[in-house]
Design an enzyme around this catalytic site. Structure first.
Site, PDB file in Angstrom:
ATOM      1  N   GLY A  12       0.837  -1.208   0.000  1.00 28.27           N
ATOM      2  CA  GLY A  12       0.000   0.000   0.000  1.00 28.27           C
ATOM      3  C   GLY A  12       0.870   1.256   0.000  1.00 28.27           C
ATOM      4  N   HIS A  13       1.878   1.287   0.877  1.00 30.49           N
ATOM      5  CA  HIS A  13       2.780   2.445   0.931  1.00 30.49           C
ATOM      6  C   HIS A  13       3.550   2.589  -0.385  1.00 30.49           C
ATOM      7  CE1 HIS A  13       2.601   1.332   5.331  1.00 30.49           C
ATOM      8  NE2 HIS A  13       2.299   2.606   5.383  1.00 30.49           N
ATOM      9  N   LYS A  65      -7.439   4.479   2.515  1.00 33.57           N
ATOM     10  CA  LYS A  65      -7.861   3.580   3.587  1.00 33.57           C
ATOM     11  C   LYS A  65      -8.154   4.384   4.843  1.00 33.57           C
ATOM     12  CE  LYS A  65      -6.552   0.078   6.690  1.00 33.57           C
ATOM     13  NZ  LYS A  65      -5.868   0.881   7.716  1.00 33.57           N
ATOM     14  N   GLY A 109      -3.114   7.542   1.506  1.00 38.42           N
ATOM     15  CA  GLY A 109      -3.989   6.427   1.153  1.00 38.42           C
ATOM     16  C   GLY A 109      -5.434   6.713   1.545  1.00 38.42           C
TER      17      GLY A 109
END
Ligand code: PAF
Length: 285
Positions: free
Chosen positions: A36-37, A151, A149
């Site tokens: 994700g990063h 998220k 992100g």
């Protein structure tokens, strides 16, 4: 990739690039990096000539009893992943370098309203800690663009508000959540889960998705949907913290309106681990 630890060395490096007319992107992280990063870093590389990544586990955004002490520190591996992904500069400060007068004494940045709902209701002070450290990091890096992100949907909304309210000359880019094939959102906190919890964890995304689909299919009783979602989370082995349908733009409680976009946000515990996730949707016109 170069690595620096002090605000002064960071400033020097970035000033140099700026003097050359280069565009700078920034990806703030707390380390323990996953795919994700790295997706954020790749997006940053598309947006600028140089990419700065910070790794800083910010004590100001953890309250007493939260997971600050056990938050995973994997800087050597992180630095290797960042170099492979093509980041140009890693900023890895000690706590004393960012809070020389101590955490308690530091000036705070507060975003009213957005800080107190959803995650903010169960984590008092968390978003003031985030807003403060992001402001400090923006002042140090002075990026043209910063990448976050989706998220952490509420965090992204808060940062967009912060940047607009304080007239910060930074473009904010949000990147869609990266997921495992099971639907589980990638998160550093997934590493806390034991084998049984890991098997249950995709249930959060499944519940959020079912709620979104029901809403899009015409079920309009939001409190009833939220109650059903919470019951489904419990059946799936979670201890729900919140489950809420909100307007995408400002995270106000969602009032179903044709054509309007919404987001279903949830936070729930599996054992001692608190997971969050969200799913966006839109009602038909
Ligand atoms: O999302 C995170 O990892 C953190 O909240 C951030 C934005 C790096 C601030 O500490």
């Amino acid at each position: 990739m170069q690595s620096v630890n002090t605000p002064l060395s960071l400033r020097h490096r970035v000033q140099d690039w700026r003097a050359q007319g280069l565009r700078i992107a920034f990806v703030p992280t707390m380390g323990n990096l996953h795919e994700g990063h790295l997706t954020l870093v790749r997006r940053a590389l598309q947006a600028a000539d140089r990419v700065v990544v910070s790794i800083f586990v910010n004590p100001l955004q953890f309250s007493a009893g939260e997971d600050l002490a056990r938050y995973p520190r994997t800087e050597v591996r992180d630095a290797q992943l960042l170099a492979e992904a093509g980041a140009h500069l890693l900023f890895l400060p000690e706590v004393i370098a960012l809070y020389p007068r101590g955490i308690e004494a530091c000036t705070r940045v507060e975003v009213p309203g957005l800080s107190d709902i959803l995650c903010g209701a169960s984590r008092p002070g968390h978003f003031t800690g985030v807003a403060t450290v992001v402001t400090k990091l923006f002042n140090l890096v002075q990026p043209d663009v910063a990448v976050f992100g989706q998220k952490d949907y509420q965090q992204l909304a808060l940062i967009r508000t912060l940047v607009a309210d304080l007239d910060m000359p930074v473009e904010i880019i949000g990147v869609p959540t990266q997921r495992e094939a099971s639907g589980l959102a990638l998160s550093s906190r997934n590493g806390y889960l034991n084998e049984a919890e890991r098997a249950q964890a995709p249930g959060l995304y499944a519940v959020l998705t079912r709620l979104r689909d029901a809403l899009q299919a015409g079920e309009g009783d939001i409190p009833a949907l939220e109650a059903r979602g919470r019951a489904e989370l419990e059946q799936a082995g979670f201890r729900p913290d919140y489950l809420s349908v909100r307007h995408s733009a400002d995270l106000a409680p969602f009032v179903p309106t044709p054509g309007e976009s919404f987001v279903v946000l949830g936070a729930a515990w599996l054992g001692t681990t608190r997971l969050i996730d969200n799913v966006e949707g839109r009602l038909a016109l």
